[in-house]
Scaffold this motif. Structure first.
Motif, PDB file in Angstrom:
ATOM      1  N   GLY A 226      35.372  43.867  40.011  1.00  0.00           N
ATOM      2  CA  GLY A 226      35.195  42.606  40.724  1.00  0.00           C
ATOM      3  C   GLY A 226      36.268  41.602  40.353  1.00  0.00           C
ATOM      4  O   GLY A 226      36.711  41.560  39.201  1.00  0.00           O
ATOM      5  N   PHE A 227      36.726  40.841  41.336  1.00  0.00           N
ATOM      6  CA  PHE A 227      37.664  39.735  41.106  1.00  0.00           C
ATOM      7  C   PHE A 227      36.910  38.428  41.314  1.00  0.00           C
ATOM      8  O   PHE A 227      36.202  38.270  42.319  1.00  0.00           O
ATOM      9  CB  PHE A 227      38.853  39.821  42.053  1.00  0.00           C
ATOM     10  N   ASN A 228      37.072  37.494  40.374  1.00  0.00           N
ATOM     11  CA  ASN A 228      36.342  36.234  40.422  1.00  0.00           C
ATOM     12  C   ASN A 228      37.317  35.061  40.447  1.00  0.00           C
ATOM     13  O   ASN A 228      37.632  34.479  39.423  1.00  0.00           O
ATOM     14  CB  ASN A 228      35.416  36.110  39.202  1.00  0.00           C
ATOM     15  N   GLY A 229      37.805  34.733  41.630  1.00  0.00           N
ATOM     16  CA  GLY A 229      38.720  33.613  41.753  1.00  0.00           C
ATOM     17  C   GLY A 229      40.129  33.959  41.334  1.00  0.00           C
ATOM     18  O   GLY A 229      40.432  35.091  40.951  1.00  0.00           O
ATOM     19  N   GLY A 230      40.990  32.966  41.376  1.00  0.00           N
ATOM     20  CA  GLY A 230      42.397  33.150  41.054  1.00  0.00           C
ATOM     21  C   GLY A 230      43.261  33.034  42.286  1.00  0.00           C
ATOM     22  O   GLY A 230      42.790  32.714  43.379  1.00  0.00           O
ATOM     23  N   ASN A 231      44.550  33.309  42.131  1.00  0.00           N
ATOM     24  CA  ASN A 231      45.466  33.155  43.257  1.00  0.00           C
ATOM     25  C   ASN A 231      46.744  33.941  43.023  1.00  0.00           C
ATOM     26  O   ASN A 231      47.025  34.388  41.909  1.00  0.00           O
ATOM     27  CB  ASN A 231      45.802  31.680  43.469  1.00  0.00           C
ATOM     28  N   SER A 232      47.504  34.088  44.116  1.00  0.00           N
ATOM     29  CA  SER A 232      48.813  34.726  44.070  1.00  0.00           C
ATOM     30  C   SER A 232      49.810  33.806  44.765  1.00  0.00           C
ATOM     31  O   SER A 232      49.542  33.327  45.868  1.00  0.00           O
ATOM     32  CB  SER A 232      48.782  36.091  44.760  1.00  0.00           C
ATOM     33  N   GLY A 237      55.265  35.861  44.072  1.00  0.00           N
ATOM     34  CA  GLY A 237      54.475  37.049  43.799  1.00  0.00           C
ATOM     35  C   GLY A 237      53.730  36.991  42.482  1.00  0.00           C
ATOM     36  O   GLY A 237      53.021  37.937  42.124  1.00  0.00           O
ATOM     37  N   ASP A 238      53.859  35.893  41.746  1.00  0.00           N
ATOM     38  CA  ASP A 238      53.114  35.744  40.489  1.00  0.00           C
ATOM     39  C   ASP A 238      51.632  35.549  40.803  1.00  0.00           C
ATOM     40  O   ASP A 238      51.269  34.839  41.743  1.00  0.00           O
ATOM     41  CB  ASP A 238      53.630  34.549  39.686  1.00  0.00           C
ATOM     42  N   PHE A 239      50.760  36.166  39.987  1.00  0.00           N
ATOM     43  CA  PHE A 239      49.326  36.080  40.262  1.00  0.00           C
ATOM     44  C   PHE A 239      48.525  35.915  38.980  1.00  0.00           C
ATOM     45  O   PHE A 239      48.981  36.260  37.884  1.00  0.00           O
ATOM     46  CB  PHE A 239      48.836  37.330  41.011  1.00  0.00           C
ATOM     47  N   SER A 240      47.320  35.403  39.145  1.00  0.00           N
ATOM     48  CA  SER A 240      46.343  35.304  38.064  1.00  0.00           C
ATOM     49  C   SER A 240      44.959  35.390  38.689  1.00  0.00           C
ATOM     50  O   SER A 240      44.628  34.600  39.574  1.00  0.00           O
ATOM     51  CB  SER A 240      46.502  33.989  37.296  1.00  0.00           C
ATOM     52  N   TYR A 241      44.157  36.376  38.248  1.00  0.00           N
ATOM     53  CA  TYR A 241      42.822  36.568  38.794  1.00  0.00           C
ATOM     54  C   TYR A 241      41.808  36.706  37.660  1.00  0.00           C
ATOM     55  O   TYR A 241      42.088  37.339  36.641  1.00  0.00           O
ATOM     56  CB  TYR A 241      42.743  37.843  39.642  1.00  0.00           C
ATOM     57  N   GLY A 242      40.630  36.146  37.868  1.00  0.00           N
ATOM     58  CA  GLY A 242      39.515  36.443  36.983  1.00  0.00           C
ATOM     59  C   GLY A 242      38.920  37.791  37.356  1.00  0.00           C
ATOM     60  O   GLY A 242      38.878  38.149  38.540  1.00  0.00           O
ATOM     61  N   ILE A 243      38.478  38.537  36.357  1.00  0.00           N
ATOM     62  CA  ILE A 243      37.951  39.884  36.649  1.00  0.00           C
ATOM     63  C   ILE A 243      36.670  40.157  35.860  1.00  0.00           C
ATOM     64  O   ILE A 243      36.370  39.511  34.865  1.00  0.00           O
ATOM     65  CB  ILE A 243      38.985  40.993  36.338  1.00  0.00           C
ATOM     66  N   THR A 254      32.795  52.083  28.370  1.00  0.00           N
ATOM     67  CA  THR A 254      32.007  51.669  27.213  1.00  0.00           C
ATOM     68  C   THR A 254      31.397  50.288  27.446  1.00  0.00           C
ATOM     69  O   THR A 254      30.320  50.180  28.009  1.00  0.00           O
ATOM     70  CB  THR A 254      32.861  51.700  25.931  1.00  0.00           C
ATOM     71  N   GLN A 255      32.103  49.236  27.061  1.00  0.00           N
ATOM     72  CA  GLN A 255      31.563  47.888  27.100  1.00  0.00           C
ATOM     73  C   GLN A 255      31.764  47.204  28.448  1.00  0.00           C
ATOM     74  O   GLN A 255      32.893  47.162  28.947  1.00  0.00           O
ATOM     75  CB  GLN A 255      32.240  47.041  26.010  1.00  0.00           C
ATOM     76  N   PRO A 256      30.689  46.672  29.077  1.00  0.00           N
ATOM     77  CA  PRO A 256      30.896  45.835  30.263  1.00  0.00           C
ATOM     78  C   PRO A 256      31.665  44.568  29.883  1.00  0.00           C
ATOM     79  O   PRO A 256      31.387  43.979  28.826  1.00  0.00           O
ATOM     80  CB  PRO A 256      29.471  45.486  30.717  1.00  0.00           C
ATOM     81  N   VAL A 257      32.622  44.160  30.697  1.00  0.00           N
ATOM     82  CA  VAL A 257      33.429  42.980  30.381  1.00  0.00           C
ATOM     83  C   VAL A 257      33.384  41.990  31.546  1.00  0.00           C
ATOM     84  O   VAL A 257      33.197  42.369  32.698  1.00  0.00           O
ATOM     85  CB  VAL A 257      34.901  43.348  30.072  1.00  0.00           C
ATOM     86  N   ASN A 258      33.560  40.708  31.190  1.00  0.00           N
ATOM     87  CA  ASN A 258      33.703  39.653  32.201  1.00  0.00           C
ATOM     88  C   ASN A 258      34.441  38.483  31.571  1.00  0.00           C
ATOM     89  O   ASN A 258      34.855  38.535  30.407  1.00  0.00           O
ATOM     90  CB  ASN A 258      32.341  39.221  32.760  1.00  0.00           C
ATOM     91  N   GLU A 259      34.656  37.449  32.360  1.00  0.00           N
ATOM     92  CA  GLU A 259      35.358  36.240  31.918  1.00  0.00           C
ATOM     93  C   GLU A 259      36.730  36.559  31.317  1.00  0.00           C
ATOM     94  O   GLU A 259      37.170  35.930  30.361  1.00  0.00           O
ATOM     95  CB  GLU A 259      34.509  35.454  30.916  1.00  0.00           C
ATOM     96  N   MET A 260      37.407  37.535  31.922  1.00  0.00           N
ATOM     97  CA  MET A 260      38.770  37.872  31.529  1.00  0.00           C
ATOM     98  C   MET A 260      39.704  37.588  32.703  1.00  0.00           C
ATOM     99  O   MET A 260      39.264  37.533  33.859  1.00  0.00           O
ATOM    100  CB  MET A 260      38.887  39.337  31.100  1.00  0.00           C
ATOM    101  N   ASN A 261      40.977  37.412  32.407  1.00  0.00           N
ATOM    102  CA  ASN A 261      41.979  37.177  33.438  1.00  0.00           C
ATOM    103  C   ASN A 261      43.035  38.268  33.402  1.00  0.00           C
ATOM    104  O   ASN A 261      43.404  38.752  32.321  1.00  0.00           O
ATOM    105  CB  ASN A 261      42.667  35.823  33.235  1.00  0.00           C
TER     106      ASN A 261
END
Length: 301
Positions: A226-232, A237-243, A254-261
């Motif tokens: 899943g992608f949670n916000g961000g932009n390109s 072409g530079d981008f940053s997305y929450g995942i 293994t570990q579920p992850v969130n609140e990462m970019n």
């Protein structure tokens, strides 16, 4: 399929929808044509009580152009399965990881590449793929075609919104950019020949493994579900997305992850494409399977 199956379930939201559309076009260039389409879909979203104040939520859906081909069962059960996997989500350590993206979400990474090909962006000099025609801009594995004449397939059409005839065409061939999407309006402003206003049915040449097989080949990585916000940035072409997703260790989730970019540059990212799956969503107009990218920057802990 969901209510009463797990005591942590807070709510279930389900829906069915259908539609029919038709159009008739008479254009000053001499074109006359009409088209008609139908669609059907069913979906379910499940919210559960997680740890502390966490309230994980996820969904699943089925869709089809034809009612008799619509998947009508298992939607709720799949949504519950997906949300239960999110229990215990937390950040992972920052660093470079192999990134695996499931077929539900790969469109978020392809969209900026396609947007950079439109005549409107090129005419405004707002495209990081300007002047890149016939140049290698991505991995050898990136072969993307537009196949607009597949019978009974979502996205298929014989003409675009200007009445220009569609035709099969290569967009990227072994990472080499082969065409732009230039409509007649922008073509005149740019002094070039028009191609087509937009793609129809995209096919990314598949590999030989599904998502599970791709994950099994990864020693240290992150599966993005899943992608949670961000932009390109359309110019650079530079981008940053929450995942959100799962940590991959020795071929296992293994570990579920969130609140990462996840951050980077689109050209760099697509040059790092290391593997292509064989599992596109069957009823989408973009037939893009799971993808694997090497050495992607993630920020977390």
């Amino acid at each position: 399929e969901v209510m009463g199956k797990d005591e942590r379930v807070i709510s279930v939201d389900s829906s069915y929808s259908d539609g029919e559309s038709s159009s008739y076009r008479l254009i000053s260039n001499g074109f006359e044509g009409e088209s008609k389409s139908t669609w059907f879909s069913v979906s379910a979203s499940v919210s559960i009580k997680g740890e502390g104040e966490a309230r994980p939520q996820d969904y699943w859906y089925g869709s089809s152009l034809f009612y008799d081909k619509l998947t009508k069962t298992g939607i709720g059960a799949k949504a519950l399965e997906r949300v239960l996997r999110k229990l215990g989500q937390k950040k992972a350590k920052s660093g470079k990881y192999t990134m695996v993206v499931d077929p539900m979400n790969v469109g978020n990474l392809l969209s900026p590449m396609l947007s950079a090909l439109y005549g409107s962006a090129l005419q405004q000099k707002n495209s990081f793929l300007m002047d890149k025609l016939d140049a290698k801009v991505a991995s050898d594995l990136f072969t993307l075609r537009d196949e607009p004449h597949a019978i009974g397939a979502n996205g298929s059409r014989y003409f675009d919104n200007e009445g220009v005839a569609t035709q099969p065409r290569a967009i990227f061939d072994g990472g080499v950019l082969k065409t732009y999407f230039i409509d007649t309006y922008n073509a005149k402003k740019m002094g070039v020949a028009p191609t087509i206003s937009s793609p129809s049915r995209l096919i990314l040449t598949p590999g030989d493994k599904d998502l599970k097989g791709l994950v099994a080949d990864v020693q240290q990585g992150i599966l993005v579900t899943g992608f949670n916000g961000g932009n390109s940035n359309s110019s650079t072409g530079d981008f940053s997305y929450g995942i959100e997703g799962f940590l991959i260790e020795n071929g296992q989730l293994t570990q579920p992850v969130n609140e990462m970019n996840v951050t980077g540059n689109m050209i760099t990212l697509w040059n790092s494409l290391a593997a292509v799956g064989n599992d596109p969503q069957p009823n989408r107009s973009w037939q893009i399977p799971s993808l694997v990218f090497e050495g992607v920057n993630f920020s977390g802990l």
